[in-house]
Design a protein around this motif. Structure first.
Motif, PDB file in Angstrom:
ATOM      1  N   PHE A 112       7.820  -3.610  -2.701  1.00 47.20           N
ATOM      2  CA  PHE A 112       8.600  -2.366  -2.669  1.00 47.20           C
ATOM      3  C   PHE A 112       9.814  -2.417  -3.601  1.00 47.20           C
ATOM      4  N   LYS A 113      10.425  -3.577  -3.753  1.00 45.99           N
ATOM      5  CA  LYS A 113      11.591  -3.661  -4.635  1.00 45.99           C
ATOM      6  C   LYS A 113      11.198  -3.535  -6.102  1.00 45.99           C
ATOM      7  N   LEU A 114      10.004  -4.009  -6.430  1.00 44.26           N
ATOM      8  CA  LEU A 114       9.530  -3.951  -7.808  1.00 44.26           C
ATOM      9  C   LEU A 114       9.123  -2.532  -8.195  1.00 44.26           C
ATOM     10  N   VAL A 115       8.433  -1.827  -7.304  1.00 51.51           N
ATOM     11  CA  VAL A 115       7.905  -0.502  -7.650  1.00 51.51           C
ATOM     12  C   VAL A 115       8.898   0.618  -7.373  1.00 51.51           C
ATOM     13  N   GLY A 116       9.907   0.374  -6.539  1.00 48.29           N
ATOM     14  CA  GLY A 116      10.898   1.399  -6.260  1.00 48.29           C
ATOM     15  C   GLY A 116      10.555   2.235  -5.045  1.00 48.29           C
ATOM     16  N   PRO A 117      11.573   2.913  -4.472  1.00 47.79           N
ATOM     17  CA  PRO A 117      11.389   3.657  -3.215  1.00 47.79           C
ATOM     18  C   PRO A 117      10.372   4.792  -3.290  1.00 47.79           C
ATOM     19  N   ARG A 118      10.337   5.529  -4.375  1.00 46.70           N
ATOM     20  CA  ARG A 118       9.443   6.691  -4.421  1.00 46.70           C
ATOM     21  C   ARG A 118       7.976   6.260  -4.408  1.00 46.70           C
ATOM     22  N   VAL A 119       7.650   5.212  -5.133  1.00 47.76           N
ATOM     23  CA  VAL A 119       6.272   4.717  -5.143  1.00 47.76           C
ATOM     24  C   VAL A 119       5.916   4.118  -3.788  1.00 47.76           C
ATOM     25  N   SER A 120       6.824   3.322  -3.210  1.00 46.38           N
ATOM     26  CA  SER A 120       6.530   2.696  -1.913  1.00 46.38           C
ATOM     27  C   SER A 120       6.441   3.738  -0.805  1.00 46.38           C
ATOM     28  N   ASN A 121       7.188   4.832  -0.937  1.00 45.54           N
ATOM     29  CA  ASN A 121       7.108   5.901   0.062  1.00 45.54           C
ATOM     30  C   ASN A 121       5.724   6.542   0.054  1.00 45.54           C
ATOM     31  N   VAL A 122       5.201   6.831  -1.140  1.00 41.48           N
ATOM     32  CA  VAL A 122       3.843   7.391  -1.266  1.00 41.48           C
ATOM     33  C   VAL A 122       2.818   6.385  -0.763  1.00 41.48           C
ATOM     34  N   ALA A 123       3.033   5.100  -1.087  1.00 41.43           N
ATOM     35  CA  ALA A 123       2.104   4.057  -0.651  1.00 41.43           C
ATOM     36  C   ALA A 123       2.069   3.943   0.871  1.00 41.43           C
ATOM     37  N   LEU A 124       3.223   4.110   1.525  1.00 46.04           N
ATOM     38  CA  LEU A 124       3.270   4.027   2.986  1.00 46.04           C
ATOM     39  C   LEU A 124       2.491   5.171   3.622  1.00 46.04           C
ATOM     40  N   ILE A 125       2.663   6.384   3.074  1.00 47.53           N
ATOM     41  CA  ILE A 125       1.913   7.529   3.606  1.00 47.53           C
ATOM     42  C   ILE A 125       0.416   7.300   3.432  1.00 47.53           C
ATOM     43  N   ALA A 126       0.013   6.822   2.242  1.00 50.86           N
ATOM     44  CA  ALA A 126      -1.402   6.535   1.991  1.00 50.86           C
ATOM     45  C   ALA A 126      -1.917   5.464   2.949  1.00 50.86           C
ATOM     46  N   HIS A 127      -1.122   4.427   3.172  1.00 51.78           N
ATOM     47  CA  HIS A 127      -1.500   3.343   4.079  1.00 51.78           C
ATOM     48  C   HIS A 127      -1.693   3.882   5.498  1.00 51.78           C
ATOM     49  N   ASP A 128      -0.792   4.771   5.917  1.00 50.82           N
ATOM     50  CA  ASP A 128      -0.891   5.381   7.242  1.00 50.82           C
ATOM     51  C   ASP A 128      -2.154   6.226   7.369  1.00 50.82           C
ATOM     52  N   VAL A 129      -2.402   7.074   6.366  1.00 49.68           N
ATOM     53  CA  VAL A 129      -3.571   7.955   6.417  1.00 49.68           C
ATOM     54  C   VAL A 129      -4.854   7.132   6.463  1.00 49.68           C
ATOM     55  N   LEU A 130      -4.929   6.117   5.638  1.00 44.54           N
ATOM     56  CA  LEU A 130      -6.112   5.258   5.621  1.00 44.54           C
ATOM     57  C   LEU A 130      -6.314   4.580   6.978  1.00 44.54           C
TER      58      LEU A 130
END
Length: 412
Positions: A112-130
């Motif tokens: 998350f620190k490497l990709v930044g908050p906006r990317v990790s936020n989208v990734a978390l939503i995707a992870h949740d949906v999956l």
């Protein structure tokens, strides 16, 4: 390379069974560890073990590369075996899609620190949906393909077939097999038990976009009773940030406390020239400022464009007078458990604030109200909820989550 692939394909059947078993255990471990990491109750119970559990979750997620790569190596042989079996081909696509999706979104959350908050936020939503979609699908697939459901002697519900010739009646025809019935029952059970939770999560996620849905619910459930209510400044109502964008996820290591005029106060003490303490009526009379900032949680989610109203930390410390030997401040939560330490150098930034209002409304109890610390450039575990005391000390303080493995330097 060709020889290696050929050796893999020779033992195709046995390896495929092992592959399914491996996938099954991976999903079980990831599901259990993920649910424990998500649950607010377990955050407090696990303590430092939560950090170890998170490490296990990440390690098992990375290990899922092995069965994915292994399956792809066997794909040519397997695809021939599935010729004409459309449902099974579809299932392969779906399961692989879930595994790859979990892997990619999990890697982004891990870094998350490497990709930044906006990317990790989208990734978390995707992870949740999956997870919401994939977990019940895989459970259903695993149960309905169990050996006991493939019993050739399974019973059937029979129909009485009519015949034109009564002398040669037709044999009774199966209407609904036991296997089909149980598959349907399992599917309906999963839909009933998991479906409402998924819809609730989806509604909160969609409603939170733009700041209306989940914030209003948190305000409606506010358990604090403090009077008079703080009156918003013109910049807070309407909020100059335009309204928070996103949904707050409520995490706590203790039951959420509630406060009234009788049990709330805020103290500044320790290495100060003049210890200070305010009750609620005194505190709401202090001069406040307004800032717009983003709020980032270390677990990957963010809420953007929050309009916070409160007193800058550096101004509050100036009122008390900071002694020369003071290096850090300990922020104490009113829950009696949570603390975090931040250096005075870090607190000198203009946006470090003792906040009392969010988007023009009092901060609700679930969100850390009536008063909480906000340090926008740091991850939110530094922004102590239910703030009750600021204590200046000489050295460095290791706070609640920092003692349990989180970094003391929490810069976003």
């Amino acid at each position: 390379m060709k020889g290696w692939l050929e050796r893999l394909r020779k033992g195709y059947g046995r390896k495929l069974v092992m592959l399914h078993a491996w996938n099954g255990w991976l999903v079980v471990i990831l599901a259990l560890s993920g649910l424990l990491l998500l649950g607010g109750f377990w955050r407090g119970v696990l303590g430092e073990g939560r950090v170890w559990l998170k490490t296990l979750h990440i390690a098992v997620g990375i290990a899922s590369v092995v069965p994915i790569a292994y399956y792809l190596a066997l794909a040519g042989k397997h695809w021939k075996q599935l010729r004409g079996k459309r449902w099974q081909k579809f299932n392969v696509y779906v399961v692989l899609g879930f595994l790859v999706g979990w892997l990619l979104s999990g890697l982004l959350l891990w870094q998350f620190k490497l990709v930044g908050p906006r990317v990790s936020n989208v990734a978390l939503i995707a992870h949740d949906v999956l997870t919401w979609m994939g977990l019940p699908y895989i459970i259903y697939h695993s149960i309905t393909r169990a050996k006991w459901l493939k019993d050739p002697k399974r019973r059937t519900v029979q129909s009485e077939a009519s015949s034109v010739d009564d002398l040669h009646p037709a044999a009774p025809q199966p209407v609904y097999t036991r296997r089909a019935f149980i598959r349907g029952a399992i599917g309906a059970g999963l839909a009933v038990t998991i479906g409402p939770s998924f819809m609730k999560w989806l509604g909160e996620s969609m409603g939170g976009a733009g700041g209306s849905g989940s914030i209003d619910k948190l305000i409606a459930s506010n358990s604090n009773e403090l009077l008079p209510a703080p009156q918003p400044m013109p910049a807070s109502s309407p909020p100059i940030g335009g309204g928070a964008q996103g949904s707050f996820r409520v995490y706590t290591v203790t039951p959420i406390p509630s406060f009234s005029n009788a049990n709330w106060s805020l103290r500044v003490d320790g290495l100060v020239d003049q210890p200070l303490e305010w009750d609620w009526e005194q505190f709401v009379k202090l001069k406040r400022t307004v800032q717009v900032s983003d709020f980032h949680c270390v677990t990957g989610w963010s809420v953007y464009s929050n309009t916070w109203e409160g007193i800058p930390v550096k101004e509050m410390l100036e009122m008390a007078g900071v002694q020369k030997k003071a290096v850090s401040a300990i922020f104490h939560s009113g829950d009696g458990v949570y603390t975090s330490g931040i250096t005075l150098e870090q607190l000198a930034k203009d946006d470090a604030m003792i906040a009392v209002m969010h988007d023009g409304k009092p901060i609700p109890s679930d969100l850390g109200g009536p008063v909480r610390l906000i340090v926008p450039k740091m991850y939110a575990y530094k922004s102590v909820k239910w703030l009750s005391r600021i204590e200046l000390i000489e050295g460095e303080h290791i706070g609640y989550w920092e003692q349990r493995g989180y970094a003391n330097e929490a810069w976003v």
